[in-house]
Scaffold this motif. Structure first.
Motif, mmCIF file in Angstrom:
data_model
loop_
_atom_site.group_PDB
_atom_site.id
_atom_site.type_symbol
_atom_site.label_atom_id
_atom_site.label_comp_id
_atom_site.label_asym_id
_atom_site.label_seq_id
_atom_site.Cartn_x
_atom_site.Cartn_y
_atom_site.Cartn_z
ATOM 1 N N VAL A 108 3.928 7.246 -12.627
ATOM 2 C CA VAL A 108 4.496 6.269 -11.694
ATOM 3 C C VAL A 108 3.390 5.569 -10.913
ATOM 4 C CG1 VAL A 108 5.931 6.000 -9.636
ATOM 5 C CG2 VAL A 108 6.732 7.421 -11.535
ATOM 6 N N ALA A 109 2.436 6.338 -10.387
ATOM 7 C CA ALA A 109 1.358 5.746 -9.588
ATOM 8 C C ALA A 109 0.492 4.818 -10.438
ATOM 9 C CB ALA A 109 0.513 6.835 -8.945
ATOM 10 N N ALA A 110 0.186 5.208 -11.662
ATOM 11 C CA ALA A 110 -0.623 4.362 -12.549
ATOM 12 C C ALA A 110 0.103 3.055 -12.845
ATOM 13 C CB ALA A 110 -0.944 5.111 -13.847
ATOM 14 N N TYR A 111 1.399 3.142 -13.091
ATOM 15 C CA TYR A 111 2.204 1.939 -13.340
ATOM 16 C C TYR A 111 2.182 1.019 -12.125
ATOM 17 C CZ TYR A 111 6.327 -1.015 -13.850
ATOM 18 O OH TYR A 111 7.171 -2.097 -13.897
ATOM 19 N N MET A 112 2.407 1.587 -10.948
ATOM 20 C CA MET A 112 2.453 0.776 -9.731
ATOM 21 C C MET A 112 1.084 0.155 -9.440
ATOM 22 S SD MET A 112 5.608 0.793 -9.002
ATOM 23 C CE MET A 112 5.601 -0.067 -7.418
ATOM 24 N N GLN A 113 0.027 0.900 -9.688
ATOM 25 C CA GLN A 113 -1.328 0.377 -9.485
ATOM 26 C C GLN A 113 -1.557 -0.813 -10.415
ATOM 27 O OE1 GLN A 113 -4.846 2.691 -10.814
ATOM 28 N NE2 GLN A 113 -5.455 2.676 -8.653
ATOM 29 N N LYS A 114 -1.149 -0.664 -11.667
ATOM 30 C CA LYS A 114 -1.303 -1.744 -12.645
ATOM 31 C C LYS A 114 -0.461 -2.970 -12.254
ATOM 32 C CE LYS A 114 -2.134 -1.862 -17.490
ATOM 33 N NZ LYS A 114 -2.261 -1.052 -18.664
ATOM 34 N N ALA A 115 0.657 -2.727 -11.554
ATOM 35 C CA ALA A 115 1.527 -3.811 -11.109
ATOM 36 C C ALA A 115 0.991 -4.506 -9.849
ATOM 37 C CB ALA A 115 2.939 -3.278 -10.855
ATOM 38 N N GLY A 116 -0.162 -4.020 -9.333
ATOM 39 C CA GLY A 116 -0.802 -4.697 -8.218
ATOM 40 C C GLY A 116 -0.688 -4.022 -6.864
ATOM 41 N N TYR A 117 -0.096 -2.843 -6.829
ATOM 42 C CA TYR A 117 0.025 -2.118 -5.571
ATOM 43 C C TYR A 117 -1.208 -1.237 -5.349
ATOM 44 C CZ TYR A 117 4.951 -3.445 -5.761
ATOM 45 O OH TYR A 117 6.117 -4.153 -5.819
ATOM 46 N N THR A 145 0.862 -1.186 0.000
ATOM 47 C CA THR A 145 0.000 0.000 0.000
ATOM 48 C C THR A 145 0.893 1.229 0.000
ATOM 49 O OG1 THR A 145 -1.736 -1.164 1.194
ATOM 50 C CG2 THR A 145 -1.830 1.236 1.229
ATOM 51 N N ILE A 146 0.743 2.056 -1.043
ATOM 52 C CA ILE A 146 1.629 3.195 -1.253
ATOM 53 C C ILE A 146 0.837 4.500 -1.202
ATOM 54 C CG2 ILE A 146 3.279 4.278 -2.820
ATOM 55 C CD1 ILE A 146 3.573 1.484 -4.183
ATOM 56 N N ALA A 147 1.172 5.358 -0.243
ATOM 57 C CA ALA A 147 0.620 6.713 -0.212
ATOM 58 C C ALA A 147 1.551 7.575 -1.056
ATOM 59 C CB ALA A 147 0.548 7.228 1.217
ATOM 60 N N VAL A 148 0.991 8.205 -2.088
ATOM 61 C CA VAL A 148 1.806 9.005 -3.007
ATOM 62 C C VAL A 148 1.560 10.478 -2.713
ATOM 63 C CG1 VAL A 148 2.415 9.454 -5.408
ATOM 64 C CG2 VAL A 148 1.631 7.174 -4.730
#
Length: 137
Positions: A32-41, A15-18
């Motif tokens: 970056v956030a969209a990529y990480m979300q797509k990667a399952g975060y 879980t990442i607070a950006v």
């Protein structure tokens, strides 16, 4: 075996607070956030000027989040880092990640002294791609 902090964070922090996440698709924080979300975060946007980003409710400050945050990812100028690190410590985050060109040694040491993993001057997306083999295993 000791992992590099980047890899340890990517493996353990889900879980990442950006902080500084913008809804502007052309901003690095969004990419970056969209990529990480797509990667399952799980992404939690922190920006007082946003209500929702990437389908997630945005919070004006870290202290208002009502759930566990593993990683605080900072898209802020270095002078804003100490305040964000203090908040990361208060909310019980496991790690702080400062994006490219974001360096604040004093705040980084304060986070380390509080038991947090710290990465400075690195891009979360680039590091995720770099460690993709290790993350898949």
């Amino acid at each position: 075996m000791n992992l590099p902090p980047e890899l340890e964070i990517l493996k353990t922090c889900k879980t990442i607070a950006v902080v500084g996440l913008s809804s502007n698709k052309f901003r690095p924080s969004y990419e970056v956030a969209a990529y990480m979300q797509k990667a399952g975060y799980r992404i939690i946007p922190i920006n007082p000027n946003e209500t929702e980003v990437l389908g997630e409710k945005a919070y004006p400050i870290l202290d208002e989040i009502q759930e566990v945050v593993d990683l605080v990812n900072l898209f802020r100028r270095p002078e804003a880092v100490p305040e964000a690190v203090d908040a990361a410590i208060r909310i019980g985050a496991k790690a702080v990640w400062m994006q490219l060109d974001v360096i604040h040694e004093e705040a980084a040491q304060k986070a380390r002294d509080a038991g947090l993993l710290v990465v400075q001057d690195r891009c979360l997306l680039i590091e995720h791609r770099r460690f993709r083999t290790e993350l898949a295993s």
